[in-house]
Design a protein around this motif. Sequence first.
Motif, PDB file in Angstrom:
ATOM      1  N   SER A  38       0.841  -1.204   0.000  1.00 36.73           N
ATOM      2  CA  SER A  38       0.000   0.000   0.000  1.00 36.73           C
ATOM      3  C   SER A  38       0.872   1.248   0.000  1.00 36.73           C
ATOM      4  CB  SER A  38      -0.915   0.006   1.233  1.00 36.73           C
ATOM      5  OG  SER A  38      -1.662   1.201   1.267  1.00 36.73           O
ATOM      6  N   MET A  39       0.770   2.033  -1.061  1.00 35.74           N
ATOM      7  CA  MET A  39       1.514   3.291  -1.188  1.00 35.74           C
ATOM      8  C   MET A  39       0.531   4.434  -1.065  1.00 35.74           C
ATOM      9  SD  MET A  39       4.464   4.654  -1.692  1.00 35.74           S
ATOM     10  CE  MET A  39       5.104   6.243  -2.138  1.00 35.74           C
ATOM     11  N   ASP A  40       0.788   5.320  -0.117  1.00 36.43           N
ATOM     12  CA  ASP A  40      -0.060   6.494   0.122  1.00 36.43           C
ATOM     13  C   ASP A  40       0.805   7.729  -0.115  1.00 36.43           C
ATOM     14  OD1 ASP A  40      -1.669   8.525   1.115  1.00 36.43           O
ATOM     15  OD2 ASP A  40      -2.141   7.507   2.996  1.00 36.43           O
ATOM     16  N   TYR A  41       0.529   8.485  -1.172  1.00 39.92           N
ATOM     17  CA  TYR A  41       1.376   9.611  -1.550  1.00 39.92           C
ATOM     18  C   TYR A  41       1.247  10.823  -0.633  1.00 39.92           C
ATOM     19  CZ  TYR A  41       1.995   6.993  -5.879  1.00 39.92           C
ATOM     20  OH  TYR A  41       2.286   6.019  -6.802  1.00 39.92           O
ATOM     21  N   THR A  42       0.149  10.916   0.110  1.00 38.41           N
ATOM     22  CA  THR A  42      -0.073  12.107   0.944  1.00 38.41           C
ATOM     23  C   THR A  42      -0.378  11.778   2.398  1.00 38.41           C
ATOM     24  OG1 THR A  42      -2.409  12.137   0.332  1.00 38.41           O
ATOM     25  CG2 THR A  42      -0.911  13.489  -0.996  1.00 38.41           C
ATOM     26  N   THR A  43      -0.292  10.534   2.785  1.00 46.31           N
ATOM     27  CA  THR A  43      -0.617  10.068   4.131  1.00 46.31           C
ATOM     28  C   THR A  43      -2.011  10.534   4.551  1.00 46.31           C
ATOM     29  OG1 THR A  43       1.747  10.236   4.613  1.00 46.31           O
ATOM     30  CG2 THR A  43       0.343   9.722   6.453  1.00 46.31           C
ATOM     31  N   ASP A  44      -2.947  10.381   3.599  1.00 49.83           N
ATOM     32  CA  ASP A  44      -4.338  10.717   3.904  1.00 49.83           C
ATOM     33  C   ASP A  44      -5.156   9.473   4.236  1.00 49.83           C
ATOM     34  OD1 ASP A  44      -4.597   9.492   1.443  1.00 49.83           O
ATOM     35  OD2 ASP A  44      -5.527  11.205   0.436  1.00 49.83           O
ATOM     36  N   GLY A  45      -4.466   8.311   4.299  1.00 48.16           N
ATOM     37  CA  GLY A  45      -5.154   7.076   4.642  1.00 48.16           C
ATOM     38  C   GLY A  45      -5.679   6.325   3.436  1.00 48.16           C
ATOM     39  N   THR A  46      -5.499   6.878   2.229  1.00 52.37           N
ATOM     40  CA  THR A  46      -5.973   6.236   1.009  1.00 52.37           C
ATOM     41  C   THR A  46      -4.810   5.566   0.300  1.00 52.37           C
ATOM     42  OG1 THR A  46      -7.660   7.943   0.745  1.00 52.37           O
ATOM     43  CG2 THR A  46      -7.136   6.635  -1.203  1.00 52.37           C
ATOM     44  N   ALA A  47      -5.004   4.306  -0.078  1.00 56.05           N
ATOM     45  CA  ALA A  47      -3.969   3.595  -0.835  1.00 56.05           C
ATOM     46  C   ALA A  47      -4.006   4.081  -2.273  1.00 56.05           C
ATOM     47  CB  ALA A  47      -4.205   2.092  -0.765  1.00 56.05           C
ATOM     48  N   ASP A  48      -2.936   4.767  -2.687  1.00 49.93           N
ATOM     49  CA  ASP A  48      -2.865   5.296  -4.049  1.00 49.93           C
ATOM     50  C   ASP A  48      -2.295   4.268  -5.027  1.00 49.93           C
ATOM     51  OD1 ASP A  48      -3.780   8.037  -3.463  1.00 49.93           O
ATOM     52  OD2 ASP A  48      -1.947   8.130  -2.276  1.00 49.93           O
ATOM     53  N   ALA A  49      -1.549   3.297  -4.519  1.00 47.85           N
ATOM     54  CA  ALA A  49      -1.019   2.204  -5.338  1.00 47.85           C
ATOM     55  C   ALA A  49      -1.001   0.952  -4.476  1.00 47.85           C
ATOM     56  CB  ALA A  49       0.384   2.538  -5.822  1.00 47.85           C
ATOM     57  N   THR A  50      -1.392  -0.174  -5.080  1.00 48.42           N
ATOM     58  CA  THR A  50      -1.474  -1.409  -4.303  1.00 48.42           C
ATOM     59  C   THR A  50      -0.711  -2.565  -4.945  1.00 48.42           C
ATOM     60  OG1 THR A  50      -3.557  -1.935  -5.397  1.00 48.42           O
ATOM     61  CG2 THR A  50      -3.695  -0.822  -3.245  1.00 48.42           C
ATOM     62  N   SER A  51       0.040  -2.288  -6.000  1.00 43.53           N
ATOM     63  CA  SER A  51       0.816  -3.334  -6.648  1.00 43.53           C
ATOM     64  C   SER A  51       2.298  -2.989  -6.598  1.00 43.53           C
ATOM     65  CB  SER A  51       0.387  -3.492  -8.104  1.00 43.53           C
ATOM     66  OG  SER A  51       1.311  -4.306  -8.800  1.00 43.53           O
ATOM     67  N   PRO A  52       3.136  -3.920  -6.115  1.00 41.86           N
ATOM     68  CA  PRO A  52       4.577  -3.653  -6.085  1.00 41.86           C
ATOM     69  C   PRO A  52       5.176  -3.550  -7.488  1.00 41.86           C
ATOM     70  CG  PRO A  52       4.108  -5.865  -5.261  1.00 41.86           C
ATOM     71  CD  PRO A  52       2.795  -5.205  -5.525  1.00 41.86           C
ATOM     72  N   ALA A  53       4.446  -4.005  -8.516  1.00 45.26           N
ATOM     73  CA  ALA A  53       4.957  -3.954  -9.885  1.00 45.26           C
ATOM     74  C   ALA A  53       4.573  -2.655 -10.603  1.00 45.26           C
ATOM     75  CB  ALA A  53       4.435  -5.145 -10.677  1.00 45.26           C
TER      76      ALA A  53
END
Length: 192
Positions: A38-53
């Motif tokens: 789970s990558m969150d670009y703004t630490t707003d609690g929303t997963a902006d990306a969920t694939s390591p690829a």
Amino acid sequence: QGQAPILTLEALPAAGVAPLAVSFSYSFASTTPIQTFSMDYTTDGTADATSPAAPLTTTYLSSGLYTATLTVTDTQNQVYSAAVVVEVMDATAADDMLKGTWTSMSNALIAGNKSLALTYLTEPAQATFSPVWDLLLTEMGQIMGSVGLVRPLSISGDLALYAITRTVGGQERVYLISFVRDEDGVWRIGQM
């Protein structure tokens, strides 16, 4: 001596002017496979990306400090987290700050205060210009008075390029100035 972290996250560039396109890279130093990502670009609690690829990129449209956070859970349910801060500057504010640095250095030279003027330069630039200013300090009022306005060419990441004009022998010449973000985070003049 501590162990290296299992999960690290980097931003490229980590600073710049809005809108700022940033790419992220991570390193996961574990032999246990990733179960969730789970990558969150703004630490707003929303997963902006969920694939390591998937490519990890975003564009920050507004100025401010953003903390991007990557959370990884491995197949043994161990959770790892890494964060990186991205500084996004407003273009007008960055321009004003850089022009202010130039003006402050110029005013110090005109006043004959070489030591103050040197504080606006990076260490390598100080080594280059200190002996030059020793020779020209009494003429700096005239020299700096003949220089036109400093104008931006580009501002990105940790580098900004500006230009000034000066009339020499009846011909107008353009000189480039580079500003760099120094190791302490302060913008200083790197080359002139």
